[in-house]
Design a protein around this motif. Structure first.
Motif, mmCIF file in Angstrom:
data_model
loop_
_atom_site.group_PDB
_atom_site.id
_atom_site.type_symbol
_atom_site.label_atom_id
_atom_site.label_comp_id
_atom_site.label_asym_id
_atom_site.label_seq_id
_atom_site.Cartn_x
_atom_site.Cartn_y
_atom_site.Cartn_z
ATOM 1 N N PHE A 125 0.831 -1.199 0.000
ATOM 2 C CA PHE A 125 0.000 0.000 0.000
ATOM 3 C C PHE A 125 0.868 1.252 0.000
ATOM 4 C CE2 PHE A 125 -3.252 2.957 1.558
ATOM 5 C CZ PHE A 125 -4.343 2.545 0.806
ATOM 6 N N SER A 126 2.018 1.189 0.677
ATOM 7 C CA SER A 126 2.941 2.322 0.683
ATOM 8 C C SER A 126 3.473 2.598 -0.711
ATOM 9 C CB SER A 126 4.103 2.048 1.647
ATOM 10 O OG SER A 126 3.646 1.878 2.966
ATOM 11 N N ALA A 127 3.783 1.540 -1.448
ATOM 12 C CA ALA A 127 4.261 1.720 -2.819
ATOM 13 C C ALA A 127 3.202 2.406 -3.676
ATOM 14 C CB ALA A 127 4.650 0.369 -3.418
ATOM 15 N N VAL A 128 1.934 2.053 -3.453
ATOM 16 C CA VAL A 128 0.844 2.717 -4.186
ATOM 17 C C VAL A 128 0.771 4.191 -3.795
ATOM 18 C CG1 VAL A 128 -1.651 2.768 -4.544
ATOM 19 C CG2 VAL A 128 -0.456 0.578 -4.410
ATOM 20 N N CYS A 129 0.922 4.490 -2.500
ATOM 21 C CA CYS A 129 0.910 5.884 -2.046
ATOM 22 C C CYS A 129 2.034 6.682 -2.689
ATOM 23 C CB CYS A 129 1.034 5.933 -0.521
ATOM 24 S SG CYS A 129 -0.349 5.219 0.385
ATOM 25 N N LEU A 130 3.230 6.100 -2.755
ATOM 26 C CA LEU A 130 4.366 6.787 -3.362
ATOM 27 C C LEU A 130 4.114 7.037 -4.843
ATOM 28 C CD1 LEU A 130 7.373 4.896 -1.712
ATOM 29 C CD2 LEU A 130 6.358 7.073 -1.040
ATOM 30 N N LEU A 131 3.520 6.065 -5.511
ATOM 31 C CA LEU A 131 3.232 6.219 -6.938
ATOM 32 C C LEU A 131 2.226 7.342 -7.173
ATOM 33 C CD1 LEU A 131 3.553 5.237 -9.844
ATOM 34 C CD2 LEU A 131 1.750 3.554 -9.402
ATOM 35 N N CYS A 132 1.193 7.414 -6.346
ATOM 36 C CA CYS A 132 0.185 8.476 -6.493
ATOM 37 C C CYS A 132 0.800 9.846 -6.229
ATOM 38 C CB CYS A 132 -0.978 8.239 -5.532
ATOM 39 S SG CYS A 132 -1.980 6.776 -5.915
ATOM 40 N N LEU A 133 1.637 9.941 -5.211
ATOM 41 C CA LEU A 133 2.273 11.214 -4.894
ATOM 42 C C LEU A 133 3.218 11.652 -6.008
ATOM 43 C CD1 LEU A 133 2.643 13.480 -2.827
ATOM 44 C CD2 LEU A 133 4.421 12.098 -1.732
ATOM 45 N N TYR A 134 3.989 10.709 -6.533
ATOM 46 C CA TYR A 134 4.907 11.037 -7.617
ATOM 47 C C TYR A 134 4.146 11.458 -8.871
ATOM 48 C CZ TYR A 134 8.230 10.516 -11.428
ATOM 49 O OH TYR A 134 8.986 10.748 -12.544
ATOM 50 N N THR A 135 3.045 10.777 -9.166
ATOM 51 C CA THR A 135 2.245 11.124 -10.342
ATOM 52 C C THR A 135 1.713 12.546 -10.232
ATOM 53 O OG1 THR A 135 1.606 8.809 -10.633
ATOM 54 C CG2 THR A 135 0.255 10.464 -11.731
ATOM 55 N N PHE A 136 1.216 12.902 -9.037
ATOM 56 C CA PHE A 136 0.714 14.263 -8.850
ATOM 57 C C PHE A 136 1.840 15.278 -8.983
ATOM 58 C CE2 PHE A 136 -0.081 17.929 -6.125
ATOM 59 C CZ PHE A 136 -1.288 18.381 -6.630
ATOM 60 N N ALA A 137 2.982 15.001 -8.345
ATOM 61 C CA ALA A 137 4.109 15.940 -8.412
ATOM 62 C C ALA A 137 4.616 16.099 -9.843
ATOM 63 C CB ALA A 137 5.235 15.461 -7.505
ATOM 64 N N HIS A 138 4.568 15.025 -10.602
ATOM 65 C CA HIS A 138 5.050 15.075 -11.988
ATOM 66 C C HIS A 138 4.167 15.968 -12.848
ATOM 67 C CE1 HIS A 138 6.826 13.723 -15.758
ATOM 68 N NE2 HIS A 138 5.603 13.450 -16.195
ATOM 69 N N PHE A 139 2.852 15.781 -12.753
ATOM 70 C CA PHE A 139 1.948 16.527 -13.623
ATOM 71 C C PHE A 139 1.639 17.928 -13.094
ATOM 72 C CE2 PHE A 139 1.013 12.145 -14.946
ATOM 73 C CZ PHE A 139 1.117 12.290 -16.332
ATOM 74 N N ALA A 140 1.649 18.116 -11.774
ATOM 75 C CA ALA A 140 1.301 19.423 -11.212
ATOM 76 C C ALA A 140 2.508 20.346 -11.068
ATOM 77 C CB ALA A 140 0.636 19.245 -9.850
ATOM 78 N N ALA A 141 3.696 19.772 -10.869
ATOM 79 C CA ALA A 141 4.867 20.608 -10.625
ATOM 80 C C ALA A 141 6.032 20.301 -11.542
ATOM 81 C CB ALA A 141 5.311 20.456 -9.166
ATOM 82 N N GLY A 142 5.887 19.327 -12.418
ATOM 83 C CA GLY A 142 6.970 18.997 -13.328
ATOM 84 C C GLY A 142 8.143 18.310 -12.672
ATOM 85 N N VAL A 143 7.923 17.687 -11.513
ATOM 86 C CA VAL A 143 8.996 16.962 -10.822
ATOM 87 C C VAL A 143 9.206 15.634 -11.527
ATOM 88 C CG1 VAL A 143 9.743 15.926 -8.655
ATOM 89 C CG2 VAL A 143 8.428 18.059 -8.639
ATOM 90 N N THR A 144 10.405 15.419 -12.014
ATOM 91 C CA THR A 144 10.693 14.213 -12.788
ATOM 92 C C THR A 144 11.925 13.514 -12.238
ATOM 93 O OG1 THR A 144 9.775 15.230 -14.786
ATOM 94 C CG2 THR A 144 11.173 13.301 -15.084
ATOM 95 N N LEU A 145 11.814 12.217 -12.022
ATOM 96 C CA LEU A 145 12.951 11.386 -11.615
ATOM 97 C C LEU A 145 13.095 10.270 -12.638
ATOM 98 C CD1 LEU A 145 12.230 10.972 -7.778
ATOM 99 C CD2 LEU A 145 13.684 12.678 -8.869
ATOM 100 N N SER A 146 14.323 9.876 -12.869
ATOM 101 C CA SER A 146 14.544 8.749 -13.780
ATOM 102 C C SER A 146 13.973 7.487 -13.164
ATOM 103 C CB SER A 146 16.038 8.575 -14.055
ATOM 104 O OG SER A 146 16.713 8.181 -12.866
ATOM 105 N N LEU A 147 13.721 6.498 -14.012
ATOM 106 C CA LEU A 147 13.140 5.247 -13.522
ATOM 107 C C LEU A 147 14.053 4.592 -12.491
ATOM 108 C CD1 LEU A 147 10.963 3.071 -13.644
ATOM 109 C CD2 LEU A 147 12.201 2.034 -15.567
ATOM 110 N N ALA A 148 15.362 4.568 -12.782
ATOM 111 C CA ALA A 148 16.309 3.940 -11.853
ATOM 112 C C ALA A 148 16.330 4.678 -10.517
ATOM 113 C CB ALA A 148 17.698 3.905 -12.472
ATOM 114 N N LEU A 149 16.331 6.017 -10.578
ATOM 115 C CA LEU A 149 16.359 6.796 -9.344
ATOM 116 C C LEU A 149 15.046 6.639 -8.578
ATOM 117 C CD1 LEU A 149 17.794 8.746 -7.490
ATOM 118 C CD2 LEU A 149 16.947 10.652 -8.896
ATOM 119 N N SER A 150 13.931 6.603 -9.292
ATOM 120 C CA SER A 150 12.632 6.426 -8.633
ATOM 121 C C SER A 150 12.580 5.103 -7.882
ATOM 122 C CB SER A 150 11.509 6.481 -9.666
ATOM 123 O OG SER A 150 11.484 7.722 -10.326
ATOM 124 N N ILE A 151 13.050 4.041 -8.512
ATOM 125 C CA ILE A 151 13.052 2.723 -7.864
ATOM 126 C C ILE A 151 13.990 2.726 -6.671
ATOM 127 C CG2 ILE A 151 13.627 0.290 -8.175
ATOM 128 C CD1 ILE A 151 12.719 0.552 -11.074
#
Length: 264
Positions: A125-151
């Protein structure tokens, strides 16, 4: 020719691995079916990021490109802290006093397997929470992390969540459901502010800055923030989280044993 009677074979017990998978599945279904829990653990971190993070990113972002990823992991740490406090604090206290743990102790299911199932479900469930937060930050603020760094950051955050889970178990085994609910709210909010998750520690009073290293979320934040900025993570942070895990784990086990002795 006579044949000797064969002894009836006892039905095979399901493996512990299968039982663990079923526990994780049941716990995940319980979490999903509780909309207020999902809103609190997924919605609040996103809302706080929108309220506290977006203005800073838009103001400071051009001068400090790392501010977005750092704020992202700070609110991710808050998300994990909140989830651990409620999933292992308030919920375990309710299941303990409601008789669920007493029923499990009388069944063949080992209590450690029950706790392992809750940990596994919380990590998923924590992984799902992190994914939702990252998705919002990406589209709302343009925060982008590489796939390797995100993992890499996600794995470090989930590992660093272990002492937070141990702290939640302390609350769950040592307090009543009413007190656990209140403590879960107090701990998640106070520790978040005192650890620098919502605002820089440099803007906090001096005594809070001195207190921060004695709080687990502070070290979770440092590990995740250093990962996204490319700085080396001091081993002291991992050692501190290990010490917190041992301390809270011993207290939680003591509380569980005390609860068992009262029932006996």
């Amino acid at each position: 020719m006579t044949t000797l009677p064969t002894r009836p074979t006892a039905p095979r017990r399901p493996s512990q691995l299968l039982a663990l998978a079923q526990l994780v599945r049941a716990e995940l279904r319980r979490l999903v079916r509780n909309p207020m829990y999902a809103i609190g653990t997924i919605g609040f971190p996103v809302m706080f990021f929108a309220l506290f993070g977006l203005p800073v990113i838009h103001e400071v972002g051009p001068r400090n490109p790392n501010i977005g990823p750092v704020l992202l992991v700070q609110f991710a740490a808050y998300s994990l802290l909140s989830l651990a406090m409620f999933s292992f604090g308030a919920v375990v206290a309710t299941e303990r006093t409601g008789g669920w743990l007493r029923l499990l102790r009388s069944s063949p299911l080992p209590i450690p397997l029950y706790l392992t199932g809750k940990v596994g479900a919380a990590l998923v469930f924590s992984a799902v929470c992190l994914l939702c937060l990252y998705t919002f930050a990406h589209f709302a603020a343009g925060v982008t992390l590489s796939l390797a760094l995100s993992i890499s950051v996600a794995v470090k955050l989930l590992l660093a969540m272990v002492p937070l889970i141990a702290l939640g178990l302390c609350i769950g085994f040592l307090t009543t459901p009413q007190a656990a609910q209140i403590l879960a709210n107090i701990v998640s909010v106070v520790m978040s502010f005192a650890s620098g998750l919502f605002m820089p520690l440099s803007e906090m009073p001096t005594f809070v800055q001195r207190l921060a290293p004695f709080l687990p979320p502070y070290h979770v934040r440092e590990i995740a923030a250093n990962a996204v900025t490319g700085h080396a993570v001091a081993p002291l942070h991992w050692l501190a989280l290990l010490a917190f895990t041992l301390l809270f784990g011993v207290l939680a086990i003591w509380g569980m044993k005390r609860d068992e002795s009262r029932e006996g």
